[in-house]
Motif scaffolding. Structure first.
Motif, PDB file in Angstrom:
ATOM      1  N   THR A 232       0.828  -1.211   0.000  1.00  0.00           N
ATOM      2  CA  THR A 232       0.000   0.000   0.000  1.00  0.00           C
ATOM      3  C   THR A 232       0.860   1.258   0.000  1.00  0.00           C
ATOM      4  N   THR A 233       1.781   1.373   0.935  1.00  0.00           N
ATOM      5  CA  THR A 233       2.592   2.607   0.988  1.00  0.00           C
ATOM      6  C   THR A 233       3.507   2.706  -0.224  1.00  0.00           C
ATOM      7  N   GLU A 234       3.961   1.577  -0.731  1.00  0.00           N
ATOM      8  CA  GLU A 234       4.830   1.608  -1.911  1.00  0.00           C
ATOM      9  C   GLU A 234       4.105   2.184  -3.122  1.00  0.00           C
ATOM     10  N   ILE A 235       2.863   1.750  -3.348  1.00  0.00           N
ATOM     11  CA  ILE A 235       2.151   2.275  -4.519  1.00  0.00           C
ATOM     12  C   ILE A 235       1.776   3.737  -4.318  1.00  0.00           C
ATOM     13  N   LEU A 236       1.410   4.104  -3.092  1.00  0.00           N
ATOM     14  CA  LEU A 236       1.083   5.514  -2.838  1.00  0.00           C
ATOM     15  C   LEU A 236       2.311   6.401  -3.057  1.00  0.00           C
ATOM     16  N   ASN A 237       3.473   5.967  -2.575  1.00  0.00           N
ATOM     17  CA  ASN A 237       4.712   6.724  -2.817  1.00  0.00           C
ATOM     18  C   ASN A 237       5.039   6.784  -4.303  1.00  0.00           C
ATOM     19  N   PHE A 238       4.898   5.679  -5.006  1.00  0.00           N
ATOM     20  CA  PHE A 238       5.170   5.608  -6.439  1.00  0.00           C
ATOM     21  C   PHE A 238       4.317   6.627  -7.208  1.00  0.00           C
ATOM     22  N   ILE A 239       3.028   6.668  -6.882  1.00  0.00           N
ATOM     23  CA  ILE A 239       2.111   7.590  -7.566  1.00  0.00           C
ATOM     24  C   ILE A 239       2.419   9.034  -7.183  1.00  0.00           C
ATOM     25  N   LYS A 240       2.620   9.287  -5.908  1.00  0.00           N
ATOM     26  CA  LYS A 240       2.899  10.652  -5.425  1.00  0.00           C
ATOM     27  C   LYS A 240       4.163  11.216  -6.066  1.00  0.00           C
ATOM     28  N   GLU A 241       5.213  10.380  -6.178  1.00  0.00           N
ATOM     29  CA  GLU A 241       6.474  10.824  -6.778  1.00  0.00           C
ATOM     30  C   GLU A 241       6.298  11.271  -8.219  1.00  0.00           C
ATOM     31  N   ARG A 242       5.260  10.803  -8.868  1.00  0.00           N
ATOM     32  CA  ARG A 242       4.987  11.165 -10.258  1.00  0.00           C
ATOM     33  C   ARG A 242       3.982  12.313 -10.373  1.00  0.00           C
ATOM     34  N   ASN A 243       3.664  12.927  -9.238  1.00  0.00           N
ATOM     35  CA  ASN A 243       2.724  14.052  -9.184  1.00  0.00           C
ATOM     36  C   ASN A 243       1.366  13.728  -9.812  1.00  0.00           C
ATOM     37  N   ILE A 244       0.916  12.515  -9.590  1.00  0.00           N
ATOM     38  CA  ILE A 244      -0.400  12.092 -10.046  1.00  0.00           C
ATOM     39  C   ILE A 244      -1.361  12.254  -8.874  1.00  0.00           C
ATOM     40  N   LYS A 245      -2.547  12.810  -9.142  1.00  0.00           N
ATOM     41  CA  LYS A 245      -3.542  12.973  -8.083  1.00  0.00           C
ATOM     42  C   LYS A 245      -3.960  11.615  -7.542  1.00  0.00           C
ATOM     43  N   ILE A 246      -4.184  11.591  -6.231  1.00  0.00           N
ATOM     44  CA  ILE A 246      -4.663  10.372  -5.584  1.00  0.00           C
ATOM     45  C   ILE A 246      -5.944  10.704  -4.818  1.00  0.00           C
TER      46      ILE A 246
END
Length: 175
Positions: free
Chosen positions: A48-62
């Motif tokens: 869970t935290t890995e995918i959230l970090n992965f997405i956040k690092e790419r400046n994609i809205k979550i």
């Protein structure tokens, strides 16, 4: 997850034929959940935290779409230190009808302010996949919860993955 608090309450009411008893049962269940949470017995889905970090690092809205009511959901998110990841959240007490109705995902589309075809949805429940489809979303990635993980249910989603690590790989592929 699941069919939502209204559905669950109506099913318990049907069995007990006593709404006060239903509410006592629901309160006991909620208390037991929070005791387990505080005792460290509740785990996040793997990666869970890995995918959230992965997405956040790419400046994609979550965004978050949960049938759980806001007060309870935020306690869980705070416990796991996940609140900071989300740009917007929609909870069950903010919409008229819970999953499998499309209301929660229609609100997500509104708050996201992105083209509906560019939205990826990670959903763990059958009712959640149904809700997302009914809202017109097509980029649905099913991460089955324990109730459907080993079933042969075919939901005809964009993808079905065993965990969020496979979700990261899908995001990498679609760019």
């Amino acid at each position: 997850a699941g069919g939502g608090v209204t559905y669950i309450n109506s099913e318990i009411d049907r069995l007990t034929k006593n709404h006060k008893q239903t509410m006592r049962i629901r309160k006991l269940r909620e208390d037991a959940f929070f005791e387990s949470l505080e005792a460290g017995e509740v785990d996040l889905k793997p990666f869970t935290t890995e995918i959230l970090n992965f997405i956040k690092e790419r400046n994609i809205k979550i965004g978050l779409a949960s049938s759980t009511y806001g007060e309870k959901a935020k306690k869980v998110l705070e416990y796991f230190k996940l609140l900071e990841y989300f740009d917007f959240m929609v909870f069950g007490d903010e919409v008229e009808h819970l999953k499998p109705a499309p209301d929660i995902y229609l609100e997500v589309v509104k708050r996201c302010k992105e083209d509906i075809d560019s939205i990826l949805v990670f959903e763990d429940s059958v009712s959640g996949v149904t809700a997302a489809k009914s809202a017109g979303l097509t980029g649905i990635i099913h991460v089955p919860d324990s109730s459907v993980k080993n079933s042969q249910v075919q939901l005809h989603t964009f993808a079905r993955v065993k965990d969020f690590s496979e979700g990261i790989e899908i995001i990498k592929r679609i760019g």
